[in-house]
Scaffold this motif. Structure first.
Motif, PDB file in Angstrom:
ATOM      1  N   VAL A 283       0.833  -1.206   0.000  1.00  0.00           N
ATOM      2  CA  VAL A 283       0.000   0.000   0.000  1.00  0.00           C
ATOM      3  C   VAL A 283       0.866   1.254   0.000  1.00  0.00           C
ATOM      4  CG1 VAL A 283      -1.624   1.378   1.360  1.00  0.00           C
ATOM      5  CG2 VAL A 283      -2.034  -1.068   1.029  1.00  0.00           C
ATOM      6  N   GLU A 284       1.870   1.282   0.855  1.00  0.00           N
ATOM      7  CA  GLU A 284       2.750   2.455   0.902  1.00  0.00           C
ATOM      8  C   GLU A 284       3.558   2.590  -0.383  1.00  0.00           C
ATOM      9  OE1 GLU A 284       6.222   4.445   3.742  1.00  0.00           O
ATOM     10  OE2 GLU A 284       5.340   2.502   4.258  1.00  0.00           O
ATOM     11  N   ALA A 285       3.989   1.457  -0.943  1.00  0.00           N
ATOM     12  CA  ALA A 285       4.765   1.502  -2.185  1.00  0.00           C
ATOM     13  C   ALA A 285       3.921   2.030  -3.343  1.00  0.00           C
ATOM     14  CB  ALA A 285       5.318   0.118  -2.515  1.00  0.00           C
ATOM     15  N   VAL A 286       2.650   1.662  -3.396  1.00  0.00           N
ATOM     16  CA  VAL A 286       1.770   2.171  -4.455  1.00  0.00           C
ATOM     17  C   VAL A 286       1.508   3.662  -4.258  1.00  0.00           C
ATOM     18  CG1 VAL A 286      -0.548   2.014  -5.453  1.00  0.00           C
ATOM     19  CG2 VAL A 286       0.728  -0.081  -4.927  1.00  0.00           C
ATOM     20  N   GLN A 287       1.379   4.088  -3.014  1.00  0.00           N
ATOM     21  CA  GLN A 287       1.224   5.521  -2.748  1.00  0.00           C
ATOM     22  C   GLN A 287       2.397   6.310  -3.318  1.00  0.00           C
ATOM     23  OE1 GLN A 287       0.984   5.640   1.499  1.00  0.00           O
ATOM     24  NE2 GLN A 287      -1.232   5.399   1.580  1.00  0.00           N
ATOM     25  N   LYS A 288       3.597   5.804  -3.129  1.00  0.00           N
ATOM     26  CA  LYS A 288       4.799   6.538  -3.516  1.00  0.00           C
ATOM     27  C   LYS A 288       5.197   6.334  -4.971  1.00  0.00           C
ATOM     28  CE  LYS A 288       8.125   7.336  -0.907  1.00  0.00           C
ATOM     29  NZ  LYS A 288       9.164   7.637   0.079  1.00  0.00           N
ATOM     30  N   TYR A 289       4.990   5.111  -5.485  1.00  0.00           N
ATOM     31  CA  TYR A 289       5.547   4.772  -6.801  1.00  0.00           C
ATOM     32  C   TYR A 289       4.512   4.324  -7.820  1.00  0.00           C
ATOM     33  CZ  TYR A 289       9.634   4.714  -3.781  1.00  0.00           C
ATOM     34  OH  TYR A 289      10.590   5.049  -2.870  1.00  0.00           O
ATOM     35  N   GLY A 290       3.219   4.381  -7.469  1.00  0.00           N
ATOM     36  CA  GLY A 290       2.211   3.981  -8.424  1.00  0.00           C
ATOM     37  C   GLY A 290       2.107   2.472  -8.542  1.00  0.00           C
ATOM     38  N   ARG A 291       1.484   2.019  -9.625  1.00  0.00           N
ATOM     39  CA  ARG A 291       1.229   0.584  -9.800  1.00  0.00           C
ATOM     40  C   ARG A 291       2.472  -0.295  -9.758  1.00  0.00           C
ATOM     41  NH1 ARG A 291      -2.021  -0.656 -14.919  1.00  0.00           N
ATOM     42  NH2 ARG A 291      -0.970   1.196 -15.722  1.00  0.00           N
ATOM     43  N   PRO A 292       3.642   0.169 -10.204  1.00  0.00           N
ATOM     44  CA  PRO A 292       4.828  -0.699 -10.103  1.00  0.00           C
ATOM     45  C   PRO A 292       5.161  -1.115  -8.677  1.00  0.00           C
ATOM     46  CG  PRO A 292       5.261   1.117 -11.609  1.00  0.00           C
ATOM     47  CD  PRO A 292       3.943   1.410 -10.954  1.00  0.00           C
ATOM     48  N   GLY A 293       4.592  -0.442  -7.684  1.00  0.00           N
ATOM     49  CA  GLY A 293       4.878  -0.794  -6.302  1.00  0.00           C
ATOM     50  C   GLY A 293       3.939  -1.822  -5.714  1.00  0.00           C
ATOM     51  N   LYS A 294       3.156  -2.503  -6.550  1.00  0.00           N
ATOM     52  CA  LYS A 294       2.123  -3.397  -5.999  1.00  0.00           C
ATOM     53  C   LYS A 294       2.700  -4.578  -5.231  1.00  0.00           C
ATOM     54  CE  LYS A 294       1.195  -6.524  -9.876  1.00  0.00           C
ATOM     55  NZ  LYS A 294       0.132  -6.999 -10.769  1.00  0.00           N
ATOM     56  N   TYR A 295       3.958  -4.946  -5.468  1.00  0.00           N
ATOM     57  CA  TYR A 295       4.596  -6.012  -4.681  1.00  0.00           C
ATOM     58  C   TYR A 295       5.493  -5.432  -3.586  1.00  0.00           C
ATOM     59  CZ  TYR A 295       3.046  -9.111  -8.439  1.00  0.00           C
ATOM     60  OH  TYR A 295       2.277  -9.803  -9.336  1.00  0.00           O
ATOM     61  N   GLY A 296       5.344  -4.155  -3.304  1.00  0.00           N
ATOM     62  CA  GLY A 296       6.170  -3.525  -2.296  1.00  0.00           C
ATOM     63  C   GLY A 296       7.504  -3.077  -2.860  1.00  0.00           C
ATOM     64  N   ALA A 297       8.401  -2.669  -1.991  1.00  0.00           N
ATOM     65  CA  ALA A 297       9.702  -2.158  -2.433  1.00  0.00           C
ATOM     66  C   ALA A 297      10.766  -2.429  -1.380  1.00  0.00           C
ATOM     67  CB  ALA A 297       9.622  -0.653  -2.706  1.00  0.00           C
ATOM     68  N   ILE A 298      11.937  -2.856  -1.849  1.00  0.00           N
ATOM     69  CA  ILE A 298      13.109  -2.950  -0.996  1.00  0.00           C
ATOM     70  C   ILE A 298      13.820  -1.597  -1.092  1.00  0.00           C
ATOM     71  CG2 ILE A 298      15.363  -4.043  -0.690  1.00  0.00           C
ATOM     72  CD1 ILE A 298      14.128  -6.596  -1.836  1.00  0.00           C
ATOM     73  N   CYS A 299      13.892  -0.903   0.028  1.00  0.00           N
ATOM     74  CA  CYS A 299      14.430   0.459   0.024  1.00  0.00           C
ATOM     75  C   CYS A 299      15.795   0.500   0.710  1.00  0.00           C
ATOM     76  CB  CYS A 299      13.470   1.402   0.748  1.00  0.00           C
ATOM     77  SG  CYS A 299      11.823   1.469  -0.012  1.00  0.00           S
ATOM     78  N   ILE A 300      16.752   1.091   0.048  1.00  0.00           N
ATOM     79  CA  ILE A 300      18.101   1.243   0.574  1.00  0.00           C
ATOM     80  C   ILE A 300      18.409   2.731   0.594  1.00  0.00           C
ATOM     81  CG2 ILE A 300      20.526   0.591   0.304  1.00  0.00           C
ATOM     82  CD1 ILE A 300      19.444  -1.684  -1.594  1.00  0.00           C
ATOM     83  N   GLU A 301      18.702   3.264   1.772  1.00  0.00           N
ATOM     84  CA  GLU A 301      18.905   4.704   1.901  1.00  0.00           C
ATOM     85  C   GLU A 301      20.236   4.998   2.570  1.00  0.00           C
ATOM     86  OE1 GLU A 301      15.613   6.131   4.098  1.00  0.00           O
ATOM     87  OE2 GLU A 301      14.170   5.870   2.453  1.00  0.00           O
ATOM     88  N   LEU A 302      20.839   6.108   2.189  1.00  0.00           N
ATOM     89  CA  LEU A 302      22.033   6.571   2.867  1.00  0.00           C
ATOM     90  C   LEU A 302      21.649   7.080   4.256  1.00  0.00           C
ATOM     91  CD1 LEU A 302      23.714   8.617  -0.013  1.00  0.00           C
ATOM     92  CD2 LEU A 302      24.229   6.289   0.682  1.00  0.00           C
ATOM     93  N   ALA A 303      22.382   6.640   5.266  1.00  0.00           N
ATOM     94  CA  ALA A 303      22.093   7.100   6.625  1.00  0.00           C
ATOM     95  C   ALA A 303      22.526   8.548   6.779  1.00  0.00           C
ATOM     96  CB  ALA A 303      22.835   6.232   7.642  1.00  0.00           C
ATOM     97  N   GLU A 304      21.732   9.316   7.478  1.00  0.00           N
ATOM     98  CA  GLU A 304      22.040  10.741   7.668  1.00  0.00           C
ATOM     99  C   GLU A 304      23.130  10.925   8.714  1.00  0.00           C
ATOM    100  OE1 GLU A 304      18.449  12.699   8.630  1.00  0.00           O
ATOM    101  OE2 GLU A 304      17.516  12.325   6.678  1.00  0.00           O
TER     102      GLU A 304
END
Length: 304
Positions: A283-304
């Motif tokens: 649900v959150e992935a579709v909010q942010k990325y549209g239909r391509p996010g329907k299986y969710g997302a593995i997110c890798i971010e630089l630590a602040e």
């Protein structure tokens, strides 16, 4: 521009190694997992183009439908999973968000899930392994008499064939305790290969229960000789039809690229760039990325 590309490439390499480093801060007890039934085949849904992204970020409030019925974000968030989602539609609509509001422009997210809980459940692993324990973290080294960090690895396992034979002999007794003689030990120096790419064992643990489809452990001389080891070989693959997005520092990558960057012979196990990583639910992935996010997302971010 080339400098920025180099920095992002180096950082992505560090992300896959950070999986080992992050968990070092909190030592965990070994995790035993048993999986026995056959994996289920699920329908391959069409992937929408990334042109949805601009519309998803248009700033409209969201409204939600689950199997054609209006629902709340909280209900949809809990109900839609990687394994039960069949289809997602994203529409621009005019709707009331509450009884006290006028009709306004909204971004309607429509989720369609499997109605059968059995069909929409997470499949169990394929392969010759019935159960396994994860080890790693801070451990006492008797040689140096100091605590040292050991990356996550499978320290013990049971073979499916042996487990099934014992289950037929012992019946329900096996459900309460697996006999000690069924457990085999595995070295923390075993070779791990995922989709044909050698990776740290911690990568297997991160995707276990997410996209890991097959888990095979081999300690026969012929297999180990092919991999140039005498410590055992762990081989796995990823579900081909339910792959989450991979988002690195806000930009798209792929699981294939991620695994190649995680090749153990290419980079040190100590990540030079601090990272945080997590799995974003559909649900959150579709909010942010549209239909391509329907299986969710593995997110890798630089630590602040």
């Amino acid at each position: 521009r080339m400098k920025n590309v180099f920095i992002r490439t180096a950082a992505l390499a560090g992300a896959c190694m950070a999986i080992a480093g992050v968990s070092a801060q909190e030592p965990q007890k070994p995790e035993a997992q048993l999986r026995f039934d056959q994996a289920q085949r699920e329908e391959v849904a069409d992937q929408a183009p990334y042109s949805d992204l601009a519309a998803a970020a248009a700033g409209r409030p969201f409204a939600y439908k689950l199997n054609k019925k209006r629902t709340t974000e909280a209900v949809a968030y809990d109900a839609v999973t990687l394994w039960n989602v069949r289809k997602v539609r994203v529409k621009n609509r005019r709707m009331r968000l509450s009884d006290t509001t006028r009709r306004e422009k909204v971004r309607l997210l429509k989720f369609f899930t499997e109605r059968s809980r059995k069909k929409g459940a997470r499949p169990h692993l394929l392969g010759n392994v019935a159960g396994y324990n994860w080890f790693g973290g801070e451990q006492y080294d008797p040689k140096s008499r100091k605590m040292r960090y050991v990356p996550k690895y499978i320290g013990s396992y049971t073979l499916r064939e042996e487990y099934e034979a014992a289950r037929k002999a012992l019946g329900n007794e096996l459900m309460f305790k697996v006999p000690d003689e069924l457990w085999r030990e595995l070295s923390d120096k075993a070779v791990y290969e995922l989709d044909g790419v050698r990776v740290p064992g911690s990568i297997f643990q991160f995707i276990d229960g997410l996209v890991l489809r097959t888990l095979e452990i081999h300690t026969d001389d012929e297999t180990m000789a092919r991999y140039g080891t005498d410590q055992g070989v762990v081989i796995g693959d990823i579900y081909p039809d339910r792959r989450p997005l991979v988002i690195f520092d806000g930009e798209f990558s792929t699981l294939e690229s991620w695994l190649k960057m995680c090749h153990t012979n290419a980079f040190s196990m100590a990540a030079a760039v601090p990272m945080r990583y997590f799995y974003m639910l559909p649900v959150e992935a579709v909010q942010k990325y549209g239909r391509p996010g329907k299986y969710g997302a593995i997110c890798i971010e630089l630590a602040e």
